[in-house]
Design a protein around this motif. Structure first.
Motif, PDB file in Angstrom:
ATOM      1  N   CYS A 364       0.759  -1.118   0.086  1.00 36.98           N
ATOM      2  CA  CYS A 364       0.026   0.236  -0.085  1.00 36.98           C
ATOM      3  C   CYS A 364       0.783   1.098  -0.122  1.00 36.98           C
ATOM      4  N   HIS A 365       0.289   2.233  -0.269  1.00 32.97           N
ATOM      5  CA  HIS A 365       1.171   3.792  -0.332  1.00 32.97           C
ATOM      6  C   HIS A 365       1.161   4.184   1.052  1.00 32.97           C
ATOM      7  N   VAL A 366       2.219   4.872   1.466  1.00 36.90           N
ATOM      8  CA  VAL A 366       2.483   5.239   2.765  1.00 36.90           C
ATOM      9  C   VAL A 366       3.040   6.936   2.381  1.00 36.90           C
ATOM     10  N   PRO A 367       3.344   7.765   3.383  1.00 38.78           N
ATOM     11  CA  PRO A 367       3.993   8.948   3.088  1.00 38.78           C
ATOM     12  C   PRO A 367       5.474   8.694   3.027  1.00 38.78           C
ATOM     13  N   ASN A 368       6.156   9.229   2.163  1.00 34.91           N
ATOM     14  CA  ASN A 368       7.800   9.161   1.773  1.00 34.91           C
ATOM     15  C   ASN A 368       8.385   9.162   3.354  1.00 34.91           C
ATOM     16  N   GLY A 369       9.304   8.108   3.602  1.00 31.58           N
ATOM     17  CA  GLY A 369       9.873   7.982   4.607  1.00 31.58           C
ATOM     18  C   GLY A 369       9.417   7.299   5.838  1.00 31.58           C
ATOM     19  N   SER A 370       8.025   6.941   5.816  1.00 24.71           N
ATOM     20  CA  SER A 370       7.283   6.451   6.831  1.00 24.71           C
ATOM     21  C   SER A 370       7.931   5.163   7.110  1.00 24.71           C
ATOM     22  N   THR A 371       7.813   5.030   8.607  1.00 22.90           N
ATOM     23  CA  THR A 371       8.244   3.715   9.148  1.00 22.90           C
ATOM     24  C   THR A 371       7.062   3.087   9.948  1.00 22.90           C
ATOM     25  N   VAL A 372       5.846   3.432   9.745  1.00 18.49           N
ATOM     26  CA  VAL A 372       4.649   3.019  10.580  1.00 18.49           C
ATOM     27  C   VAL A 372       4.395   1.550   9.667  1.00 18.49           C
ATOM     28  N   ASP A 373       4.005   0.633  10.665  1.00 17.98           N
ATOM     29  CA  ASP A 373       3.770  -1.130  10.106  1.00 17.98           C
ATOM     30  C   ASP A 373       2.392  -0.833   9.765  1.00 17.98           C
ATOM     31  N   MET A 374       2.230  -1.313   8.249  1.00 19.74           N
ATOM     32  CA  MET A 374       0.644  -1.414   8.079  1.00 19.74           C
ATOM     33  C   MET A 374       0.342  -2.469   7.722  1.00 19.74           C
ATOM     34  N   THR A 375       1.106  -3.573   8.315  1.00 17.63           N
ATOM     35  CA  THR A 375       0.413  -4.915   8.143  1.00 17.63           C
ATOM     36  C   THR A 375      -1.160  -5.209   8.496  1.00 17.63           C
ATOM     37  N   GLU A 376      -1.518  -4.596   9.626  1.00 19.14           N
ATOM     38  CA  GLU A 376      -2.744  -4.693  10.027  1.00 19.14           C
ATOM     39  C   GLU A 376      -3.782  -4.156   9.263  1.00 19.14           C
ATOM     40  N   ALA A 377      -3.362  -2.952   8.668  1.00 15.97           N
ATOM     41  CA  ALA A 377      -4.456  -2.389   7.863  1.00 15.97           C
ATOM     42  C   ALA A 377      -4.540  -3.113   6.528  1.00 15.97           C
ATOM     43  N   ILE A 378      -3.466  -3.311   5.859  1.00 18.15           N
ATOM     44  CA  ILE A 378      -3.445  -4.252   4.764  1.00 18.15           C
ATOM     45  C   ILE A 378      -4.039  -5.467   4.891  1.00 18.15           C
ATOM     46  N   GLU A 379      -3.786  -6.296   5.906  1.00 18.02           N
ATOM     47  CA  GLU A 379      -4.369  -7.596   6.071  1.00 18.02           C
ATOM     48  C   GLU A 379      -6.217  -7.451   6.184  1.00 18.02           C
ATOM     49  N   ARG A 380      -6.598  -6.256   7.065  1.00 14.72           N
ATOM     50  CA  ARG A 380      -7.792  -5.960   7.197  1.00 14.72           C
ATOM     51  C   ARG A 380      -8.600  -5.921   5.809  1.00 14.72           C
ATOM     52  N   GLN A 381      -7.967  -4.976   4.909  1.00 15.76           N
ATOM     53  CA  GLN A 381      -8.420  -4.897   3.469  1.00 15.76           C
ATOM     54  C   GLN A 381      -8.568  -6.235   2.692  1.00 15.76           C
ATOM     55  N   VAL A 382      -7.345  -7.138   3.014  1.00 13.57           N
ATOM     56  CA  VAL A 382      -7.682  -8.325   2.237  1.00 13.57           C
ATOM     57  C   VAL A 382      -8.759  -9.076   2.741  1.00 13.57           C
ATOM     58  N   GLU A 383      -8.938  -9.230   4.197  1.00  8.18           N
ATOM     59  CA  GLU A 383      -9.961 -10.023   4.853  1.00  8.18           C
ATOM     60  C   GLU A 383     -11.344  -9.453   4.692  1.00  8.18           C
ATOM     61  N   ARG A 384     -11.249  -8.126   4.407  1.00 10.48           N
ATOM     62  CA  ARG A 384     -12.811  -7.491   3.844  1.00 10.48           C
ATOM     63  C   ARG A 384     -13.531  -8.178   2.662  1.00 10.48           C
ATOM     64  N   PHE A 385     -12.346  -8.323   1.622  1.00  7.09           N
ATOM     65  CA  PHE A 385     -12.940  -8.902   0.665  1.00  7.09           C
ATOM     66  C   PHE A 385     -12.754 -10.407   0.414  1.00  7.09           C
ATOM     67  N   ALA A 386     -11.957 -11.022   1.356  1.00  3.38           N
ATOM     68  CA  ALA A 386     -11.733 -12.426   1.515  1.00  3.38           C
ATOM     69  C   ALA A 386     -11.800 -13.110   2.840  1.00  3.38           C
ATOM     70  N   PRO A 387     -12.992 -13.059   3.305  1.00  2.00           N
ATOM     71  CA  PRO A 387     -13.065 -13.768   4.979  1.00  2.00           C
ATOM     72  C   PRO A 387     -12.432 -14.983   4.982  1.00  2.00           C
ATOM     73  N   GLY A 388     -11.587 -15.037   6.020  1.00  2.00           N
ATOM     74  CA  GLY A 388     -10.906 -16.419   6.137  1.00  2.00           C
ATOM     75  C   GLY A 388      -9.444 -16.090   5.860  1.00  2.00           C
ATOM     76  N   PHE A 389      -9.180 -14.987   5.188  1.00  2.00           N
ATOM     77  CA  PHE A 389      -7.721 -14.825   4.673  1.00  2.00           C
ATOM     78  C   PHE A 389      -6.668 -15.302   5.836  1.00  2.00           C
ATOM     79  N   ARG A 390      -6.925 -14.529   6.841  1.00  2.00           N
ATOM     80  CA  ARG A 390      -5.893 -14.611   7.821  1.00  2.00           C
ATOM     81  C   ARG A 390      -5.488 -16.004   8.461  1.00  2.00           C
ATOM     82  N   ASP A 391      -6.380 -16.901   8.541  1.00  2.00           N
ATOM     83  CA  ASP A 391      -6.336 -18.104   9.005  1.00  2.00           C
ATOM     84  C   ASP A 391      -5.380 -18.828   7.778  1.00  2.00           C
ATOM     85  N   ARG A 392      -5.048 -18.459   6.815  1.00  2.00           N
ATOM     86  CA  ARG A 392      -4.374 -19.040   5.840  1.00  2.00           C
ATOM     87  C   ARG A 392      -2.691 -18.566   6.081  1.00  2.00           C
ATOM     88  N   ILE A 393      -2.520 -17.855   6.623  1.00  2.00           N
ATOM     89  CA  ILE A 393      -1.078 -17.185   6.931  1.00  2.00           C
ATOM     90  C   ILE A 393      -0.226 -17.951   7.434  1.00  2.00           C
TER      91      ILE A 393
END
Ligand SMILES: Cc1cc2nc3c(=O)[nH]c(=O)nc-3n(C[C@H](O)[C@H](O)[C@H](O)COP(=O)(O)OP(=O)(O)OC[C@H]3O[C@@H](n4cnc5c(N)ncnc54)[C@H](O)[C@@H]3O)c2cc1C
Length: 485
Positions: A364-393
């Motif tokens: 995903c896109h973030v501000p230049n130089g960002s060190t914020v961990d976007m794992t949760e936000a990205i996985e939430r977006q995948v889960e939104r359209f693919a319920p059960g995704f997290r269980d496959r990781i």
């Protein structure tokens, strides 16, 4: 030439560095490529980032621009091991409502038919671009100059110059508007900016022309094919050779940098006239990316059937949501619902993962130089359209912008385009010039994605730079002219 060891040295082995090297070697020059890292390829490399047997694309994954590149098409890359795989759906774009998705297929007809009331509008927009795409691509994916096909270019330009949000007004359905937004968001800037429609049109036309393929075995295979062809022409490469100063280089008649202005300044800035140096200092980098690779114990369980057949998925919902997310990023914020680009390569290239298991790639896109961990936000977006995704990781590997830059110094602050491609910088990459590949110093050239036509794996910056090198320093014409005919 007397005491020179090489005619030309290329610093950096990204797709553009290798492309420049190939054009020069084909013209009969002796060429050496120096690469800072232990592996060649820059943004086009693959490795086992998570678990043994899972091959991930560290940078680029999906290659409409490589498949559609008039330069790559002129090379015998298939003979050097490159094979593209074409997923049945080039790109899918799911929505919350009814588990529906818009989809970009190989044909305009198939795509238009998924867009309901916007079927005819989509045809009217895309058919002329696709019809003329082979020749149009040569003009669109080149430096600023009088086009070879002015009428086609003018027609394309009228739509391309618009902000994506403006072009989207021609559509009535959520599906068509969302599809366009997902395409335009590849530009990594607010969709209200002028010319953001251009990237959407280019990606859709390229998809209808040659598809959005993935290379069998990973993006590294594009690099391997370029390297193999270059070596067959007598070219030399050395890895683990970071260039920090001109004194690090063997003697040569010219040096071509596959680097962006920041590095160019640090290596050779003292040789440039003040005005040229100042322009490079003012060069602007855009937002960065936060990247995730997953090892999964099965396919991503997308609700929409089109997503299960697509190589690439754009996750972000409606035009309005994506516009908001991209604006927030540009304003220095981290959206809660980011626009996510996702690829699922092993569905179509099973050798990328152990039997029955899968890899997936997203950023995903973030501000230049960002060190914020976007794992949760990205996985939430995948889960939104693919319920059960997290269980496959099974495992994941992530890179924030600092890690992206330390992997490849060209991605300053995590900007994978080598500098923002907004309207101000579209024609000033890296400086205002009709020959942007020339620098302020004789015999020194730049060929990275900080030059036209910009980011992506297509080799065209390298091709155009090498033409200038041949003309300026060797009085030669390029052996192969690109016509797109
Ligand atoms: C996560 C990610 C996803 C992407 N997805 C896609 C995609 O799906 N499709 C697509 O088409 N494009 C994609 N891209 C963009 C694409 O990879 C780049 O636009 C492309 O690689 C640019 O090519 P280049 O040759 O200009 O530079 P690069 O590929 O960046 O290569 C520059 C090379 O120079 C080397 N170097 C840097 N400094 C020095 C030095 N001082 N001395 C010696 N060597 C040096 C670097 O190590 C690197 O090998 C992606 C990029 C990233 C990072």
């Amino acid at each position: 030439m007397t005491n020179q060891q090489y005619d030309a040295i290329i610093v950096g082995s990204g797709p553009n560095g290798l492309s420049a090297a190939i054009v020069l070697a084909r013209a009969g020059l002796s060429v050496l490529v120096l690469e800072a890292r232990s592996t060649f390829g820059g943004g086009a490399r693959s490795a086992e980032l998570t678990l043994p047997g899972f091959v991930h694309d560290i940078g680029s994954a999906v290659h409409p621009l490589a498949a559609g590149s008039p330069f790559f098409q002129s090379l015998p890359l298939a003979e050097h091991g490159l094979e593209f795989i074409y997923p049945p759906v080039a790109a899918a774009h799911p929505f919350d409502r009814d588990g529906k998705a818009a989809a970009l297929f190989g044909s305009v007809d198939d795509t238009a038919r998924t867009l309901g009331a916007d079927e005819q509008t989509y045809r009217r927009l895309l058919e002329p671009v696709v019809k003329h795409w082979p020749t149009l691509a040569v003009d669109v994916l080149g430096p600023l100059r009088f086009p070879n096909h002015p009428l086609d270019m003018a027609r394309f330009g009228l739509d391309a110059v618009l902000p994506a949000t403006f072009l989207a007004r021609r559509f009535n359905t959520t599906e068509a508007r969302g599809l366009l937004a997902g395409m335009a968001a590849h530009s990594i800037q607010p969709l209200t900016n002028v010319t953001t429609a251009a990237i959407a049109l280019v990606l859709m036309a390229a998809g209808h022309h040659r598809g959005w393929p993935i290379p069998r075995g990973g993006a590294q295979q594009i690099t391997n094919a370029l390297v193999s062809y270059f070596q067959s022409l007598g070219g030399h490469l050395e890895a683990n050779r970071p260039v920090r100063a001109m004194t690090d280089l063997p003697k040569s008649r010219v040096v071509v940098f596959d680097l962006t202005p920041k590095q160019l300044l640090s290596i050779v800035g003292d040789r440039f006239p003040t005005l040229y140096r100042k322009q490079l200092e003012q060069y602007r980098y855009g937002p960065g990316i936060f990247k995730i690779d997953w090892a999964l114990d099965g396919p991503i369980p997308f609700t929409a059937p089109a997503c299960r057949q697509a190589g690439t998925i754009h996750l972000g919902g409606t035009l309005e949501e994506i516009t908001e997310a991209e604006q927030q990023t540009y304003d220095g914020k981290h959206p809660e619902k980011p626009y996510v680009l996702l690829a699922q390569q092993s569905l179509f290239d099973p050798a990328r993962a152990p039997a029955g298991q899968q890899v997936a790639w997203a950023y995903c896109h973030v501000p230049n130089g960002s060190t914020v961990d976007m794992t949760e936000a990205i996985e939430r977006q995948v889960e939104r359209f693919a319920p059960g995704f997290r269980d496959r990781i099974l495992a994941r590997a992530t890179m924030n912008t600092a890690q992206v830059e330390s992997w490849n110094p060209n991605y300053v602050g995590g900007d994978i385009n080598g500098g923002i491609i907004d309207v101000r910088q579209l024609f000033t990459r890296p400086t205002l010039s009709l020959t942007p590949y020339r620098t302020g110093a004789t015999g020194i050239f730049i060929c990275s994605s900080a030059t036209p036509p910009g980011g992506g794996v297509h080799g065209l910056c390298g091709y155009h730079a090498a033409r200038v090198v041949l003309r300026d320093s060797f009085g030669k014409n390029t052996p192969v002219e690109l016509t797109g005919e």
